[in-house]
Design a protein around this motif. Structure first.
Motif, PDB file in Angstrom:
ATOM      1  N   LEU A  55      -5.908  11.560  11.450  1.00  0.00           N
ATOM      2  CA  LEU A  55      -4.876  11.004   9.994  1.00  0.00           C
ATOM      3  C   LEU A  55      -4.079  12.255   9.835  1.00  0.00           C
ATOM      4  CD1 LEU A  55      -7.822  10.365   7.798  1.00  0.00           C
ATOM      5  CD2 LEU A  55      -6.110   9.027   8.506  1.00  0.00           C
ATOM      6  N   LEU A  56      -4.367  13.498  10.158  1.00  0.00           N
ATOM      7  CA  LEU A  56      -3.200  14.669   9.697  1.00  0.00           C
ATOM      8  C   LEU A  56      -2.270  15.060  10.610  1.00  0.00           C
ATOM      9  CD1 LEU A  56      -5.748  16.399   7.887  1.00  0.00           C
ATOM     10  CD2 LEU A  56      -3.927  15.361   6.725  1.00  0.00           C
ATOM     11  N   ILE A  64      -8.495  11.475   3.470  1.00  0.00           N
ATOM     12  CA  ILE A  64      -8.622  12.376   3.014  1.00  0.00           C
ATOM     13  C   ILE A  64      -9.408  13.355   2.525  1.00  0.00           C
ATOM     14  CG2 ILE A  64      -7.501  15.310   3.538  1.00  0.00           C
ATOM     15  CD1 ILE A  64      -5.242  13.855   4.562  1.00  0.00           C
ATOM     16  N   HIS A  65      -9.716  12.857   1.199  1.00  0.00           N
ATOM     17  CA  HIS A  65     -11.176  13.148   0.138  1.00  0.00           C
ATOM     18  C   HIS A  65     -12.000  13.017   0.317  1.00  0.00           C
ATOM     19  CE1 HIS A  65     -12.158  14.651  -3.742  1.00  0.00           C
ATOM     20  NE2 HIS A  65     -12.711  13.275  -3.674  1.00  0.00           N
ATOM     21  N   ALA A  66     -12.308  11.760   0.968  1.00  0.00           N
ATOM     22  CA  ALA A  66     -13.518  11.246   1.493  1.00  0.00           C
ATOM     23  C   ALA A  66     -14.271  11.976   1.975  1.00  0.00           C
ATOM     24  CB  ALA A  66     -13.405   9.681   2.107  1.00  0.00           C
ATOM     25  N   LEU A  67     -13.114  12.449   3.738  1.00  0.00           N
ATOM     26  CA  LEU A  67     -13.197  12.487   4.642  1.00  0.00           C
ATOM     27  C   LEU A  67     -14.025  14.649   5.059  1.00  0.00           C
ATOM     28  CD1 LEU A  67     -11.034  11.543   7.418  1.00  0.00           C
ATOM     29  CD2 LEU A  67     -13.131  11.466   7.271  1.00  0.00           C
ATOM     30  N   GLU A  68     -13.387  15.059   4.074  1.00  0.00           N
ATOM     31  CA  GLU A  68     -13.737  16.529   3.400  1.00  0.00           C
ATOM     32  C   GLU A  68     -15.045  15.749   2.347  1.00  0.00           C
ATOM     33  OE1 GLU A  68     -10.799  17.106   0.443  1.00  0.00           O
ATOM     34  OE2 GLU A  68      -9.174  18.627   2.331  1.00  0.00           O
ATOM     35  N   GLN A  69     -14.931  14.661   1.704  1.00  0.00           N
ATOM     36  CA  GLN A  69     -16.923  14.962   0.585  1.00  0.00           C
ATOM     37  C   GLN A  69     -18.126  14.780   2.557  1.00  0.00           C
ATOM     38  OE1 GLN A  69     -16.003  11.560  -1.959  1.00  0.00           O
ATOM     39  NE2 GLN A  69     -16.349  13.122  -3.263  1.00  0.00           N
ATOM     40  N   ALA A  70     -17.592  13.916   3.087  1.00  0.00           N
ATOM     41  CA  ALA A  70     -18.353  13.822   4.201  1.00  0.00           C
ATOM     42  C   ALA A  70     -18.643  15.485   5.374  1.00  0.00           C
ATOM     43  CB  ALA A  70     -17.834  12.940   5.400  1.00  0.00           C
ATOM     44  N   LEU A  71     -17.943  15.403   5.790  1.00  0.00           N
ATOM     45  CA  LEU A  71     -17.639  16.825   6.206  1.00  0.00           C
ATOM     46  C   LEU A  71     -18.845  17.731   5.221  1.00  0.00           C
ATOM     47  CD1 LEU A  71     -17.297  18.312   8.552  1.00  0.00           C
ATOM     48  CD2 LEU A  71     -15.210  19.374   6.625  1.00  0.00           C
ATOM     49  N   VAL A 114       0.537  -1.201  -0.197  1.00  0.00           N
ATOM     50  CA  VAL A 114      -0.067   0.248  -0.071  1.00  0.00           C
ATOM     51  C   VAL A 114       1.057   1.646  -0.259  1.00  0.00           C
ATOM     52  CG1 VAL A 114      -1.872   1.165   1.630  1.00  0.00           C
ATOM     53  CG2 VAL A 114      -1.811  -1.231   0.781  1.00  0.00           C
ATOM     54  N   ASP A 115       0.737   1.940  -0.555  1.00  0.00           N
ATOM     55  CA  ASP A 115       1.041   3.331  -0.495  1.00  0.00           C
ATOM     56  C   ASP A 115       0.536   4.581  -0.019  1.00  0.00           C
ATOM     57  OD1 ASP A 115       2.072   5.915  -1.115  1.00  0.00           O
ATOM     58  OD2 ASP A 115       1.779   6.132  -3.205  1.00  0.00           O
ATOM     59  N   ARG A 116       1.267   4.621   1.059  1.00  0.00           N
ATOM     60  CA  ARG A 116       1.216   5.384   1.986  1.00  0.00           C
ATOM     61  C   ARG A 116      -0.124   6.725   2.407  1.00  0.00           C
ATOM     62  NH1 ARG A 116       1.064   2.904   7.616  1.00  0.00           N
ATOM     63  NH2 ARG A 116       0.985   5.090   8.721  1.00  0.00           N
ATOM     64  N   THR A 117       1.129   7.228   1.240  1.00  0.00           N
ATOM     65  CA  THR A 117       1.126   8.683   0.429  1.00  0.00           C
ATOM     66  C   THR A 117      -0.541   8.411  -0.292  1.00  0.00           C
ATOM     67  OG1 THR A 117       2.703   9.904   0.816  1.00  0.00           O
ATOM     68  CG2 THR A 117       1.551  10.473  -0.643  1.00  0.00           C
ATOM     69  N   GLU A 118      -1.213   7.597  -1.263  1.00  0.00           N
ATOM     70  CA  GLU A 118      -2.148   7.737  -1.741  1.00  0.00           C
ATOM     71  C   GLU A 118      -2.745   7.413  -0.974  1.00  0.00           C
ATOM     72  OE1 GLU A 118      -3.826   5.117  -4.900  1.00  0.00           O
ATOM     73  OE2 GLU A 118      -1.112   5.568  -5.366  1.00  0.00           O
ATOM     74  N   GLN A 139     -23.152  16.613  14.938  1.00  0.00           N
ATOM     75  CA  GLN A 139     -22.184  15.125  15.336  1.00  0.00           C
ATOM     76  C   GLN A 139     -21.642  14.860  14.675  1.00  0.00           C
ATOM     77  OE1 GLN A 139     -22.268  14.004  18.885  1.00  0.00           O
ATOM     78  NE2 GLN A 139     -20.716  13.224  17.838  1.00  0.00           N
ATOM     79  N   GLU A 140     -22.017  14.201  13.364  1.00  0.00           N
ATOM     80  CA  GLU A 140     -21.265  13.940  12.292  1.00  0.00           C
ATOM     81  C   GLU A 140     -20.040  14.670  12.043  1.00  0.00           C
ATOM     82  OE1 GLU A 140     -21.469  11.046  10.598  1.00  0.00           O
ATOM     83  OE2 GLU A 140     -23.218  10.617  12.421  1.00  0.00           O
ATOM     84  N   ILE A 141     -20.601  16.405  12.175  1.00  0.00           N
ATOM     85  CA  ILE A 141     -19.604  16.949  11.511  1.00  0.00           C
ATOM     86  C   ILE A 141     -18.318  16.701  12.580  1.00  0.00           C
ATOM     87  CG2 ILE A 141     -18.670  19.294  10.979  1.00  0.00           C
ATOM     88  CD1 ILE A 141     -21.472  20.221  10.164  1.00  0.00           C
ATOM     89  N   CYS A 142     -18.345  17.051  13.944  1.00  0.00           N
ATOM     90  CA  CYS A 142     -17.619  16.938  14.661  1.00  0.00           C
ATOM     91  C   CYS A 142     -16.396  15.464  14.727  1.00  0.00           C
ATOM     92  CB  CYS A 142     -18.264  16.710  16.630  1.00  0.00           C
ATOM     93  SG  CYS A 142     -18.925  19.012  16.703  1.00  0.00           S
ATOM     94  N   THR A 143     -17.262  14.487  14.829  1.00  0.00           N
ATOM     95  CA  THR A 143     -16.558  13.812  14.545  1.00  0.00           C
ATOM     96  C   THR A 143     -15.867  13.360  13.294  1.00  0.00           C
ATOM     97  OG1 THR A 143     -18.693  11.869  15.238  1.00  0.00           O
ATOM     98  CG2 THR A 143     -16.866  10.608  14.092  1.00  0.00           C
ATOM     99  N   THR A 144     -16.182  13.725  11.851  1.00  0.00           N
ATOM    100  CA  THR A 144     -14.948  14.024  10.490  1.00  0.00           C
ATOM    101  C   THR A 144     -14.188  14.517  10.602  1.00  0.00           C
ATOM    102  OG1 THR A 144     -17.495  13.211   8.836  1.00  0.00           O
ATOM    103  CG2 THR A 144     -15.796  14.246   8.344  1.00  0.00           C
ATOM    104  N   VAL A 145     -13.768  16.150  11.353  1.00  0.00           N
ATOM    105  CA  VAL A 145     -13.167  16.662  12.168  1.00  0.00           C
ATOM    106  C   VAL A 145     -12.394  15.437  12.616  1.00  0.00           C
ATOM    107  CG1 VAL A 145     -12.304  18.771  12.862  1.00  0.00           C
ATOM    108  CG2 VAL A 145     -14.304  18.801  10.869  1.00  0.00           C
TER     109      VAL A 145
END
Length: 124
Positions: free
Chosen positions: A102-103, A73-80, A63-67, A90-96
Motif C-alpha cells: 500500500l505504501l 493502513i489503520h486497519a493493518l496497523e491494528q491487525a499487526l 472514493v477519496d483515495r487518501t482517506e 505468518q500473520e505479521i509477515c502477511t500484514t507487513v
C-alpha cells in the motif's frame, strides 16, 4: 423482443443487475438471465448489465483515495498489533507485506540495478 418498460421498471432491472454483479455473478450469465426473465434482446440485456457496472464504477469514482488509504493502513496497523500480541509470525509477515504494498515500500522488482549491453556484459 421485450416491450418498453417504465422508468421504475428500468431502475429495478438495473438494481437487479447491480445486486448480482456485486455478488460476483458473471456478466454473460446476467445478460442471458435478463433476456430470459424479461424477454429482451441480447443488446437490451447487455445495456441493463452495463448500467449496473456503471453504477459500481460511479461509486468508486467518488472514493477519496487518501482517506481510504489511511483507513486501510489503520486497519493493518491494528491487525499487526494483534498478530504480535498473539505471537503469529505468518500473520505479521502477511500484514507487513500488505502495508508495504500500500505504501510503495520495499524492493522494486520491475527494475534491475544492472543492464546488459548488446555484447552480453553487465554494466552499472
Amino acid at each position: 423482443m421485450g416491450a418498453r418498460c417504465t422508468k421504475p421498471e428500468a431502475k429495478a432491472r438495473v438494481d437487479w443487475a447491480l445486486e448480482r454483479l456485486l455478488a460476483g455473478r458473471p456478466r454473460v450469465t446476467l445478460v442471458r438471465e435478463a433476456m430470459a426473465q424479461w424477454g429482451l434482446s441480447e443488446a437490451q440485456g447487455q445495456r441493463i448489465v452495463r448500467a449496473g457496472v456503471e453504477a459500481i464504477l460511479a461509486t468508486y469514482e467518488q472514493v477519496d483515495r487518501t482517506e481510504t488509504l489511511a483507513r486501510c493502513i489503520h486497519a493493518l496497523e491494528q491487525a499487526l498489533e494483534l498478530a504480535v500480541m498473539r505471537g503469529q509470525p505468518q500473520e505479521i509477515c502477511t500484514t507487513v507485506k500488505a502495508m508495504s504494498g500500500l505504501l510503495g515500500l520495499g524492493a522494486d522488482h520491475g527494475h534491475h540495478s544492472t543492464t546488459t549491453s548488446r555484447h552480453g556484459r553487465s554494466r552499472l
